[in-house]
Write a protein that holds these residues in place. Structure first.
Motif, PDB file in Angstrom:
ATOM      1  N   GLY A 155      72.273 144.053  -5.414  1.00 15.79           N
ATOM      2  CA  GLY A 155      71.206 143.899  -6.441  1.00 15.79           C
ATOM      3  C   GLY A 155      69.716 143.982  -5.365  1.00 15.79           C
ATOM      4  O   GLY A 155      69.952 144.144  -4.264  1.00 15.79           O
ATOM      5  N   TYR A 156      68.830 143.269  -6.073  1.00 15.76           N
ATOM      6  CA  TYR A 156      67.365 143.123  -5.367  1.00 15.76           C
ATOM      7  C   TYR A 156      67.036 141.801  -5.608  1.00 15.76           C
ATOM      8  O   TYR A 156      67.471 141.074  -6.508  1.00 15.76           O
ATOM      9  CB  TYR A 156      66.483 144.142  -6.072  1.00 15.76           C
ATOM     10  CG  TYR A 156      66.803 145.690  -6.029  1.00 15.76           C
ATOM     11  CD1 TYR A 156      66.459 146.312  -4.605  1.00 15.76           C
ATOM     12  CD2 TYR A 156      67.754 146.284  -6.961  1.00 15.76           C
ATOM     13  CE1 TYR A 156      66.594 147.757  -4.870  1.00 15.76           C
ATOM     14  CE2 TYR A 156      67.977 147.465  -6.777  1.00 15.76           C
ATOM     15  CZ  TYR A 156      67.563 148.319  -5.668  1.00 15.76           C
ATOM     16  OH  TYR A 156      67.803 149.607  -5.798  1.00 15.76           O
ATOM     17  N   ASN A 157      66.433 141.073  -4.595  1.00 15.51           N
ATOM     18  CA  ASN A 157      65.979 139.856  -4.795  1.00 15.51           C
ATOM     19  C   ASN A 157      64.702 139.784  -5.328  1.00 15.51           C
ATOM     20  O   ASN A 157      63.664 140.354  -4.803  1.00 15.51           O
ATOM     21  CB  ASN A 157      65.922 139.243  -3.449  1.00 15.51           C
ATOM     22  CG  ASN A 157      67.447 139.067  -2.712  1.00 15.51           C
ATOM     23  OD1 ASN A 157      68.194 138.465  -3.306  1.00 15.51           O
ATOM     24  ND2 ASN A 157      67.555 140.052  -1.910  1.00 15.51           N
ATOM     25  N   THR A 158      64.334 139.242  -6.698  1.00 11.16           N
ATOM     26  CA  THR A 158      63.117 138.980  -7.540  1.00 11.16           C
ATOM     27  C   THR A 158      62.926 137.770  -7.357  1.00 11.16           C
ATOM     28  O   THR A 158      63.604 136.797  -6.966  1.00 11.16           O
ATOM     29  CB  THR A 158      63.546 139.907  -8.769  1.00 11.16           C
ATOM     30  OG1 THR A 158      64.308 138.987  -9.807  1.00 11.16           O
ATOM     31  CG2 THR A 158      64.120 140.928  -8.602  1.00 11.16           C
ATOM     32  N   LYS A 159      61.578 137.599  -8.073  1.00 14.12           N
ATOM     33  CA  LYS A 159      60.899 136.224  -7.911  1.00 14.12           C
ATOM     34  C   LYS A 159      61.768 135.295  -9.037  1.00 14.12           C
ATOM     35  O   LYS A 159      61.828 134.401  -8.957  1.00 14.12           O
ATOM     36  CB  LYS A 159      59.493 136.248  -8.305  1.00 14.12           C
ATOM     37  CG  LYS A 159      58.766 135.138  -8.054  1.00 14.12           C
ATOM     38  CD  LYS A 159      57.081 135.272  -8.311  1.00 14.12           C
ATOM     39  CE  LYS A 159      56.363 134.022  -8.266  1.00 14.12           C
ATOM     40  NZ  LYS A 159      54.991 134.301  -8.150  1.00 14.12           N
ATOM     41  N   ASP A 160      62.281 136.051 -10.148  1.00 12.28           N
ATOM     42  CA  ASP A 160      63.129 135.257 -11.108  1.00 12.28           C
ATOM     43  C   ASP A 160      64.547 135.183 -10.765  1.00 12.28           C
ATOM     44  O   ASP A 160      65.210 134.329 -11.481  1.00 12.28           O
ATOM     45  CB  ASP A 160      62.551 135.555 -12.616  1.00 12.28           C
ATOM     46  CG  ASP A 160      62.942 137.125 -12.610  1.00 12.28           C
ATOM     47  OD1 ASP A 160      63.124 137.961 -11.631  1.00 12.28           O
ATOM     48  OD2 ASP A 160      63.430 137.519 -13.936  1.00 12.28           O
ATOM     49  N   ASN A 161      65.050 135.884 -10.089  1.00 15.56           N
ATOM     50  CA  ASN A 161      66.640 135.783 -10.018  1.00 15.56           C
ATOM     51  C   ASN A 161      67.028 135.016  -8.523  1.00 15.56           C
ATOM     52  O   ASN A 161      67.907 134.997  -8.055  1.00 15.56           O
ATOM     53  CB  ASN A 161      67.066 137.236 -10.091  1.00 15.56           C
ATOM     54  CG  ASN A 161      67.092 138.064  -9.017  1.00 15.56           C
ATOM     55  OD1 ASN A 161      66.477 137.830  -7.674  1.00 15.56           O
ATOM     56  ND2 ASN A 161      67.593 139.380  -9.188  1.00 15.56           N
ATOM     57  N   PHE A 162      65.936 134.720  -7.711  1.00 11.01           N
ATOM     58  CA  PHE A 162      65.917 134.428  -6.341  1.00 11.01           C
ATOM     59  C   PHE A 162      66.772 133.082  -6.294  1.00 11.01           C
ATOM     60  O   PHE A 162      66.615 132.235  -6.979  1.00 11.01           O
ATOM     61  CB  PHE A 162      64.712 134.144  -5.833  1.00 11.01           C
ATOM     62  CG  PHE A 162      64.734 134.059  -4.267  1.00 11.01           C
ATOM     63  CD1 PHE A 162      64.701 135.145  -3.451  1.00 11.01           C
ATOM     64  CD2 PHE A 162      64.505 132.743  -3.455  1.00 11.01           C
ATOM     65  CE1 PHE A 162      64.695 135.163  -2.244  1.00 11.01           C
ATOM     66  CE2 PHE A 162      64.729 132.723  -2.158  1.00 11.01           C
ATOM     67  CZ  PHE A 162      64.744 134.152  -1.532  1.00 11.01           C
ATOM     68  N   ASN A 163      67.901 133.255  -5.333  1.00 10.91           N
ATOM     69  CA  ASN A 163      68.682 132.292  -5.017  1.00 10.91           C
ATOM     70  C   ASN A 163      69.051 132.398  -3.485  1.00 10.91           C
ATOM     71  O   ASN A 163      69.707 133.275  -3.128  1.00 10.91           O
ATOM     72  CB  ASN A 163      70.110 132.122  -5.842  1.00 10.91           C
ATOM     73  CG  ASN A 163      70.997 131.045  -5.517  1.00 10.91           C
ATOM     74  OD1 ASN A 163      70.995 130.534  -4.409  1.00 10.91           O
ATOM     75  ND2 ASN A 163      71.853 130.681  -6.537  1.00 10.91           N
ATOM     76  N   ILE A 164      68.350 131.327  -2.713  1.00  8.61           N
ATOM     77  CA  ILE A 164      68.496 131.583  -1.245  1.00  8.61           C
ATOM     78  C   ILE A 164      69.984 131.352  -0.633  1.00  8.61           C
ATOM     79  O   ILE A 164      70.077 131.635   0.435  1.00  8.61           O
ATOM     80  CB  ILE A 164      67.404 130.529  -0.730  1.00  8.61           C
ATOM     81  CG1 ILE A 164      67.248 130.853   0.767  1.00  8.61           C
ATOM     82  CG2 ILE A 164      68.126 129.066  -0.766  1.00  8.61           C
ATOM     83  CD1 ILE A 164      65.771 129.954   1.204  1.00  8.61           C
ATOM     84  N   TYR A 165      70.867 130.848  -1.392  1.00  4.31           N
ATOM     85  CA  TYR A 165      72.306 130.708  -0.969  1.00  4.31           C
ATOM     86  C   TYR A 165      73.009 131.995  -1.689  1.00  4.31           C
ATOM     87  O   TYR A 165      74.278 131.882  -1.694  1.00  4.31           O
ATOM     88  CB  TYR A 165      72.669 129.309  -1.093  1.00  4.31           C
ATOM     89  CG  TYR A 165      72.174 128.489  -0.141  1.00  4.31           C
ATOM     90  CD1 TYR A 165      72.678 128.487   1.071  1.00  4.31           C
ATOM     91  CD2 TYR A 165      71.021 127.674  -0.461  1.00  4.31           C
ATOM     92  CE1 TYR A 165      72.113 127.791   2.181  1.00  4.31           C
ATOM     93  CE2 TYR A 165      70.571 127.019   0.494  1.00  4.31           C
ATOM     94  CZ  TYR A 165      70.938 127.082   1.912  1.00  4.31           C
ATOM     95  OH  TYR A 165      70.385 126.262   2.853  1.00  4.31           O
ATOM     96  N   LYS A 166      72.620 132.946  -2.203  1.00  6.84           N
ATOM     97  CA  LYS A 166      73.082 134.114  -2.908  1.00  6.84           C
ATOM     98  C   LYS A 166      72.123 135.149  -2.800  1.00  6.84           C
ATOM     99  O   LYS A 166      71.750 135.770  -3.741  1.00  6.84           O
ATOM    100  CB  LYS A 166      73.482 133.855  -4.320  1.00  6.84           C
ATOM    101  CG  LYS A 166      74.696 132.824  -4.628  1.00  6.84           C
ATOM    102  CD  LYS A 166      75.185 132.729  -6.077  1.00  6.84           C
ATOM    103  CE  LYS A 166      75.856 131.593  -6.405  1.00  6.84           C
ATOM    104  NZ  LYS A 166      76.261 131.677  -7.717  1.00  6.84           N
ATOM    105  N   ILE A 167      71.796 135.547  -1.498  1.00  7.60           N
ATOM    106  CA  ILE A 167      70.654 136.656  -1.268  1.00  7.60           C
ATOM    107  C   ILE A 167      71.624 137.932  -1.438  1.00  7.60           C
ATOM    108  O   ILE A 167      72.626 138.039  -0.961  1.00  7.60           O
ATOM    109  CB  ILE A 167      70.399 136.681  -0.043  1.00  7.60           C
ATOM    110  CG1 ILE A 167      69.393 135.345   0.071  1.00  7.60           C
ATOM    111  CG2 ILE A 167      69.354 137.874   0.613  1.00  7.60           C
ATOM    112  CD1 ILE A 167      68.205 135.136  -0.601  1.00  7.60           C
ATOM    113  N   ARG A 168      70.909 138.994  -2.481  1.00  8.52           N
ATOM    114  CA  ARG A 168      71.469 140.093  -2.719  1.00  8.52           C
ATOM    115  C   ARG A 168      71.221 141.195  -1.825  1.00  8.52           C
ATOM    116  O   ARG A 168      70.149 141.137  -1.127  1.00  8.52           O
ATOM    117  CB  ARG A 168      71.173 140.426  -4.017  1.00  8.52           C
ATOM    118  CG  ARG A 168      71.516 139.539  -5.244  1.00  8.52           C
ATOM    119  CD  ARG A 168      70.521 139.707  -6.409  1.00  8.52           C
ATOM    120  NE  ARG A 168      70.072 138.384  -7.015  1.00  8.52           N
ATOM    121  CZ  ARG A 168      70.968 138.313  -8.306  1.00  8.52           C
ATOM    122  NH1 ARG A 168      71.625 139.136  -8.743  1.00  8.52           N
ATOM    123  NH2 ARG A 168      70.950 137.071  -8.727  1.00  8.52           N
ATOM    124  N   VAL A 169      72.302 142.203  -1.798  1.00  7.64           N
ATOM    125  CA  VAL A 169      71.788 143.252  -0.883  1.00  7.64           C
ATOM    126  C   VAL A 169      72.156 144.818  -1.409  1.00  7.64           C
ATOM    127  O   VAL A 169      72.759 144.870  -2.450  1.00  7.64           O
ATOM    128  CB  VAL A 169      72.732 143.201   0.413  1.00  7.64           C
ATOM    129  CG1 VAL A 169      72.614 141.623   1.110  1.00  7.64           C
ATOM    130  CG2 VAL A 169      74.240 143.319  -0.089  1.00  7.64           C
TER     131      VAL A 169
END
Ligand code: ZN
Length: 485
Positions: A395-409
């Protein structure tokens, strides 16, 4: 309603005072045997009405409660409103939990239910439009219990004798719009760590699976329903989508109340791209380093240090990346599945790789998990030593789904086409989100399934450069997006 000819019928609340020219959201829960309508009645200060068709042909749902939610703007002369959820044909309509609120930010999005998302519709003792699926060496048991989070039904899968493979209940694929984002929700109970994946079916029948972040809490939610909610992007060329929670070990998971709704990512101030590499393949010193340096692009190199420690040429290669401004990142010592380790081994894998790399290059802030395998316990340990955790969840890292310990790729594979790669760049640019790419070996020889042919890599890096997108090391991108949260 019977003997219908013209007109309508409704229960409605007495008009309430509202602000003119203001957005409101009306919602209720309903059951109905036929399609119904939602009409806003606005009254001026003299009591003269204006009617706004807020929703027409709200879908019938005779077996389970559904929610309808509509947005409207009050007219300039509006003093009071009521909202009529009405019936205008033969049949019945029942409503409950009516609410009217001033719309705060973005209006709620329409809910698209997967078929029989409530699991209440049964035929021959099985949920309509649902399938039992399993593969590999394990003993799955599929149940359709007479209890649920809502209603009286849900689905449950129990796995025993697990060696490999997985097992799940899945709704039959639905058609969603390629290139668009959706939010998947379900409620679950479990005594283990389930996983979630989106299955995409192409027109030629080819299926691809994109991992989504793991549900948490997991094992401690065996008595209480917990909600899973996360987003996915439908790839180009997709004609059918299913999303399911599955087990890759012994245990059980029970699920209910599935939904899929449109989702619009919340943007950062600019799109960002980071290019990461896992494992530390020696060949990348010649296939990656000069190509990126020539284009002025900085990568992030994540090493499993067993392949570096005590090998002078490999140590020199780490230094060569570091000295050219690339980031050095940890990918454990020996590349184990961290979810299988005891506490001592887990700590060693996380700390020794960091210490070793820091002895060569200075501070190592970030971590990528081998196989993208993690659970709540692993993430708790990662947090003790690292600023972030890069997964392989897609997925993409967005401002509202952001989780620094689950960065998407986005995971690079030998089959990744330039068009697909370009579509990720376009998506990042359009939505102003952070795209993190994961490469493994870039080779002049024959690539494995998670490797990339060097000629493809050159074309991809040229496309990235040509896109004009800002490319930063993973840590520099984290600095930029973290400041906006
Ligand atoms: Zn790896």
């Amino acid at each position: 309603m019977s003997q219908y000819s013209t007109g309508d019928a409704k229960w409605y609340f007495e008009p309430v005072a509202v602000q003119p020219n203001t957005n409101y959201t009306f919602s209720d829960h309903y059951m109905s045997s036929v399609p119904t309508h939602v009409v806003v009645a606005s009254f001026d200060s003299a009591g003269n009405p204006t009617y706004i068709d807020a929703a027409t042909n709200v879908v019938a749902s005779s077996a389970a409660w559904k929610q309808v939610s509509v947005n409207f703007k009050t007219p300039a002369n509006s003093a009071k409103v009521s909202v009529y959820h009405l019936i205008s044909r033969n049949g019945w309509l029942q409503i409950d939990n009516t609410s009217l609120t001033a719309a705060t930010t973005t209006p709620p999005l329409p809910t698209v239910l997967p078929p029989n998302g409530s699991l209440e519709q049964a035929a021959s003792g099985a949920p309509v439009d649902w399938e039992k699926q399993s593969w590999g060496s394990n003993t799955p048991t599929f149940a359709y219990p007479n209890n649920g989070r809502t209603g009286t039904k849900s689905v449950k899968v129990t796995v025993a004798n697990y060696v490999d493979g997985d097992a799940k209940w899945a709704f039959k694929p639905v058609a969603l719009t390629p290139g668009k984002d959706y939010r998947f929700k379900t409620w679950y109970k479990t005594n283990t760590q389930p996983h979630v994946v989106a299955r995409y079916i192409a027109a030629d029948g080819t299926e691809t699976y994109h991992g989504m972040p793991n549900p948490e809490p997991a094992a401690n939610s065996s008595t209480t329903w917990a909600m899973y909610s996360d987003t996915f992007t439908v790839p180009q060329g997709t004609v059918g989508v299913s999303v399911f929670m599955f087990l890759t070990g012994n245990g059980w998971v029970q699920t209910d109340d599935y939904s899929i709704e449109s989702y619009t990512p919340v943007s950062f101030s600019q799109p960002l791209v980071s290019v990461t590499f896992d494992d530390g393949f020696e060949e990348n010193n010649t296939t990656v380093l000069p190509v990126m340096n020539n284009l002025g692009l900085k990568s992030t190199q994540c090493y499993a240090t067993e392949y570096v420690e005590g090998i002078p040429a490999a140590v020199d290669a780490v230094k060569a990346f570091h000295n050219s401004g690339h980031e050095i990142c940890s990918h454990t010592v020996s590349h184990p599945d961290l979810t299988t380790l005891n506490a001592t081994d887990l700590t060693y894998q996380l700390t020794h790789s960091k210490q070793f790399l820091e002895s060569i290059t200075g501070p190592v802030k970030n971590f990528a998990s081998p196989f993208g395998a993690y659970n709540a316990k692993v993430n708790t340990e990662i947090k003790k030593y690292y600023r972030s955790h890069r997964t392989v969840d897609e997925g993409y890292n967005t401002k509202d789904n952001f989780n620094i310990y689950k960065i998407r790729v986005q995971n690079m594979k030998d089959t990744t086409t330039l068009a697909e790669f370009q579509s990720w760049l376009d998506k990042a640019k359009a939505d102003k989100v952070w795209l993190v790419l994961v490469y493994h070996k870039v080779t002049a020889g024959t690539p494995g399934p998670f490797d990339t042919k060097n000629t493809d890599f050159n074309a991809q890096m040229n496309a990235l450069k040509a896109s004009g997108l800002t490319v930063k090391t993973y840590n520099a991108a984290l600095d930029e997006v973290s400041a906006q949260l």
